[in-house]
Design a protein around this motif. Structure first.
Motif, PDB file in Angstrom:
ATOM      1  N   CYS B  15     -17.703 -15.044  26.382  1.00 28.22           N
ATOM      2  CA  CYS B  15     -16.693 -15.901  27.019  1.00 28.22           C
ATOM      3  C   CYS B  15     -17.105 -17.362  26.907  1.00 28.22           C
ATOM      4  O   CYS B  15     -16.289 -18.223  26.556  1.00 28.22           O
ATOM      5  N   GLY B  16     -18.378 -17.650  27.180  1.00 26.14           N
ATOM      6  CA  GLY B  16     -18.847 -19.029  27.128  1.00 26.14           C
ATOM      7  C   GLY B  16     -18.656 -19.632  25.745  1.00 26.14           C
ATOM      8  O   GLY B  16     -18.160 -20.750  25.602  1.00 26.14           O
ATOM      9  N   VAL B  83     -17.493 -14.902  17.826  1.00 30.76           N
ATOM     10  CA  VAL B  83     -16.374 -15.811  18.079  1.00 30.76           C
ATOM     11  C   VAL B  83     -15.891 -16.422  16.752  1.00 30.76           C
ATOM     12  O   VAL B  83     -14.687 -16.485  16.488  1.00 30.76           O
ATOM     13  N   ALA B  84     -16.829 -16.847  15.900  1.00 32.90           N
ATOM     14  CA  ALA B  84     -16.434 -17.466  14.628  1.00 32.90           C
ATOM     15  C   ALA B  84     -15.635 -16.479  13.778  1.00 32.90           C
ATOM     16  O   ALA B  84     -14.609 -16.835  13.186  1.00 32.90           O
ATOM     17  N   PHE B  85     -16.098 -15.221  13.727  1.00 26.08           N
ATOM     18  CA  PHE B  85     -15.384 -14.232  12.897  1.00 26.08           C
ATOM     19  C   PHE B  85     -14.025 -13.887  13.506  1.00 26.08           C
ATOM     20  O   PHE B  85     -13.050 -13.711  12.784  1.00 26.08           O
ATOM     21  N   THR B  86     -13.971 -13.793  14.832  1.00 29.40           N
ATOM     22  CA  THR B  86     -12.682 -13.518  15.461  1.00 29.40           C
ATOM     23  C   THR B  86     -11.701 -14.657  15.166  1.00 29.40           C
ATOM     24  O   THR B  86     -10.525 -14.423  14.881  1.00 29.40           O
ATOM     25  N   LEU B  87     -12.185 -15.894  15.233  1.00 29.98           N
ATOM     26  CA  LEU B  87     -11.319 -17.048  14.965  1.00 29.98           C
ATOM     27  C   LEU B  87     -10.765 -17.021  13.543  1.00 29.98           C
ATOM     28  O   LEU B  87      -9.636 -17.452  13.300  1.00 29.98           O
ATOM     29  N   SER B  88     -11.545 -16.513  12.589  1.00 23.13           N
ATOM     30  CA  SER B  88     -11.036 -16.545  11.220  1.00 23.13           C
ATOM     31  C   SER B  88     -10.234 -15.291  10.888  1.00 23.13           C
ATOM     32  O   SER B  88      -9.483 -15.265   9.936  1.00 23.13           O
ATOM     33  N   TRP B  89     -10.372 -14.253  11.733  1.00 24.30           N
ATOM     34  CA  TRP B  89      -9.727 -12.980  11.419  1.00 24.30           C
ATOM     35  C   TRP B  89      -8.472 -12.785  12.267  1.00 24.30           C
ATOM     36  O   TRP B  89      -7.354 -12.695  11.750  1.00 24.30           O
ATOM     37  N   LEU B  93      -6.546 -12.959  19.392  1.00 27.03           N
ATOM     38  CA  LEU B  93      -7.274 -12.053  20.295  1.00 27.03           C
ATOM     39  C   LEU B  93      -7.963 -12.832  21.408  1.00 27.03           C
ATOM     40  O   LEU B  93      -8.235 -12.296  22.482  1.00 27.03           O
ATOM     41  N   LEU B  94      -8.260 -14.114  21.149  1.00 27.85           N
ATOM     42  CA  LEU B  94      -8.974 -14.905  22.150  1.00 27.85           C
ATOM     43  C   LEU B  94      -8.030 -15.546  23.165  1.00 27.85           C
ATOM     44  O   LEU B  94      -8.479 -16.119  24.146  1.00 27.85           O
ATOM     45  N   ALA B  95      -6.709 -15.424  22.909  1.00 26.86           N
ATOM     46  CA  ALA B  95      -5.736 -16.112  23.771  1.00 26.86           C
ATOM     47  C   ALA B  95      -5.877 -15.775  25.262  1.00 26.86           C
ATOM     48  O   ALA B  95      -5.773 -16.670  26.091  1.00 26.86           O
ATOM     49  N   PRO B  96      -6.121 -14.490  25.636  1.00 32.13           N
ATOM     50  CA  PRO B  96      -6.217 -14.186  27.069  1.00 32.13           C
ATOM     51  C   PRO B  96      -7.244 -15.055  27.800  1.00 32.13           C
ATOM     52  O   PRO B  96      -7.077 -15.344  28.990  1.00 32.13           O
TER      53      PRO B  96
END
Lengths: 564, 101
Positions: B15-16, B83-89, B93-96
């Motif tokens: 989260c941080g 986080v970096a991979f989620t941002l590019s993929w 998903l991080l919106a919540p």
């Protein structure tokens, strides 16, 4: 020579990184596997697939085993040229007996060193090794290769290149270059914080590769730095008790220093003496640890100058609950059990040293940290591999136009060290499951054959990489990468199936029990194979894009290469 | 109990790192679109930093201090990669995690 400091850093980073990156790749990958070396041992030696055991009774179980141990025919043969005259039938004067275990070892490793009469050099000793089942005392076959702790682990710090300790020097140089590459990389980067989370694979290959190189380098920077650094510190010769079992070449020097500093006798008295109850000494050591608030199991037990009046017994604690590798050694007179010495509390400098070595050697019990170490090691591999790919991507078009083969050679070497290394790793696992229990007479030991398969497969992968990288010289992508990815995708599940077929330990069983050492390796193999298949499909798409984009250029490029 | 603390440490770390990433304009744009208000950026930074600090406290509660410091440093690396991979993929998903902003 260079217009700016940054350009000179770029030069250092590029060329030193390229040359020693191939070694670093092996150090990082096999280092990452060594985090789970004991678990890989379980997979490779099915007889040892049971729960970890505490140190068994010395008096009842270990002593008789030690008394029967003798050096192997092999090591006697190698000793022959180091003595004047014939070798004795039996080696009767043990210098040292040792037993070493960790909280992840079901089996117990024993070693014994003997004096060699008529040796050309003083202090020559010959060693015998044995692995036993601590529940029964029964010996495991000697030629079973513990692929994790006896192959991947030494490969990671010595490349198993023992001639003049060359392997240690190469890996040491490579870790020094790693430190240089990290510092120069930080200097080159300029946008460390602004691009901290940046990975843009949808841009061109060069951009995506550089992003991934920076990402894996920067976020795991403390890991990379400390592992390269502590690796150097360990081989700078810091003393720690397992030095005798795992860093054998350094141990004699340690012994002498130790004797000078501690007053424990360095030489035999020459007067025979019996051995008192070692179990009682172990109990006393455990009582003393408990009073220090460090109750714990025995990790390393050694008898020095066996059967002599100067003999002493050293009991070291297994360091499972903290990072620092401290044995809290307690030493007793072997003939009486009288306390000779307790290792004093560490000084501040020693404290830092033991923390640094412990950080790297990880004897602690912490499954999350172990996996995070694997992640760090693999991030290092990705960082190095993307470094190679970026080097090639940046140059291959220019090289293609100039008719040079440089980019092609680097690309082939990169495929050899990335996918080729994985294929070799799968090769040794598969050989381990396919070879018969006992090999025909005249063959080398089973473990040796497994090692030969590893190097042979790696050489084959290298030949394949050089053969199938010709398109790089025309500015295209090498089919070698895709084909080797398919090989990984096929071999990894094959290893899992062979494990099932030869031992009956399939995943449903190992997960249900659960027996994590075997289940974990099987699952990792399956995940790795799956990722390789995904990578192969994507590479196919890239190759097709090249076909559309560069049909004419490719032909011109190849023609030029042929004439050049 | 130790496992729960480590799970909490991991969650706080992820989260941080997410909040710190989303305090940067390009990443905010990936998840939400547009430009984050200055007040939100400040809030995200404070939230991110305190969440990483909380993660350290969870680590210290779970293990010996020397072990905890290593676990935390390695968690930072793992969380940043995730986080970096989620941002590019799948950035959405991080919106919540910024639903409140």
């Amino acid at each position: 020579m260079f217009k700016s400091f940054r350009l000179s850093m770029t030069w250092v980073h590029t060329w030193f990184g390229l040359v020693l990156g191939f070694v670093l790749m092996a150090a990082f990958f096999f280092g990452a596997l060594s985090v789970f070396d004991r678990e890989i041992d379980r997979w490779a030696v099915p007889q040892s697939r049971f729960e970890p055991q505490p140190m068994p009774s010395f008096d009842r179980m270990l002593r008789p085993v030690f008394e029967r141990m003798q050096p192997s025919a092999d090591s006697i043969e190698r000793m022959r040229e180091r003595v004047n005259g014939p070798l004795p039938e039996r080696f009767d004067t043990p210098i040292r007996w040792g037993a070493y275990t960790t909280h992840r070892d079901p089996v117990l490793g024993l070693f014994a060193g003997y004096e060699v009469p008529n040796a050309k050099e003083p202090e020559t000793s010959i060693w015998a090794n044995r692995t036993i089942d601590p529940r029964t005392g029964a010996a495991l076959p000697d030629d079973r290769l513990k692929i994790g702790s006896r192959f991947f682990y030494p490969l990671h710090y010595s490349l198993t290149l023992h001639w003049m300790n060359l392997g240690y020097w190469i890996v040491g140089l490579a870790s020094l270059v790693m430190l240089v590459a990290l510092i120069s990389g930080v200097v080159m980067h300029r946008k460390i914080f602004r691009e901290f989370f940046t990975f843009r694979p949808w841009r061109n290959i060069q951009r995506g590769t550089l992003d991934l190189h920076n990402l894996t380098g920067v976020v795991a920077l403390p890991f990379h730095f400390f592992f390269a650094f502590t690796g150097l510190v360990i081989f700078a010769g810091i003393y720690f008790p397992v030095g005798h079992t795992q860093l054998e070449p350094l141990h004699e020097l340690h012994e002498k220093h130790d004797a000078e500093n501690t007053g424990l006798p360095h030489d035999r008295a020459g007067v025979p003496a019996p051995l008192a109850s070692v179990d009682a000494m172990v109990a006393e050591a455990q009582r003393r640890w408990a009073t220090r608030g460090m109750a714990g199991e025995v990790g390393f037990l050694a008898v020095q100058h066996v059967g002599d009046a100067n003999g002493y017994v050293s009991v070291y604690r297994a360091g499972t609950d903290r990072i620092a590798l401290v044995g809290e050694g307690i030493h007793f007179k072997a003939s009486t059990g009288e306390l000779l010495r307790e290792d004093p509390p560490r000084t501040a400098v020693d404290g830092i040293n033991t923390f640094l070595t412990g950080l790297h050697l990880q004897h602690f019990r912490h499954w999350l940290l172990r996996w995070l170490y694997v992640l760090g090691g693999l991030a290092g591999c990705v960082c190095i591999a993307t470094g190679f790919i970026f080097f090639v991507e940046k140059r291959k078009r220019q090289h293609a136009q100039a008719g040079g083969q440089g980019a092609r050679a680097v690309d082939a070497l990169a495929a050899t060290t990335v996918t080729g290394m994985l294929i070799a790793t799968l090769g040794i696992l598969i050989a381990n499951r396919l070879l018969p229990e006992s090999l025909p007479a005249g063959w080398p030991g089973r473990g040796d054959v497994e090692r030969y398969v590893f190097w042979g497969v790696w050489l084959l992968a290298m030949a394949h990489a050089f053969w199938r990288s010709a398109p790089v010289a025309a500015g295209r992508i090498a089919p070698a990468w895709r084909e080797q990815c398919w090989a990984i995708a096929g071999l990894a599940p094959a290893a899992v199936l062979l494990n099932w077929a030869t031992t009956g330990d399939h995943l449903f069983k190992t997960l249900a029990e659960p027996y994590w050492p075997v289940a974990g390796l099987d699952l990792s193999l399956l995940v790795g194979g799956l990722l390789a298949a995904v990578a192969a499909r994507r590479l196919r798409r890239k190759e097709q894009n090249d076909d559309v984009r560069l049909p004419a250029a490719g032909i011109v490029g190849e023609a030029e290469v042929r004439h050049g | 109990m130790v496992d729960l603390l480590l799970l909490a440490a991991t969650a706080a770390c992820v989260c941080g790192m997410t909040w710190l990433a989303l305090a940067m304009e390009p990443h905010w744009k990936q998840v939400r679109g547009g430009v984050p208000p200055a007040r939100t950026v400040r809030a995200l930074r404070v939230l991110g930093a305190s969440s990483l600090f909380a993660s350290l406290l969870f680590c210290l509660a779970a293990d010996h201090a020397s072990m905890a410091s290593l676990v935390w440093v390695m968690l930072l690396a793992g969380a940043a990669l995730a986080v970096a991979f989620t941002l590019s993929w799948r950035p959405r998903l991080l919106a919540p995690l910024i639903a409140w902003a």
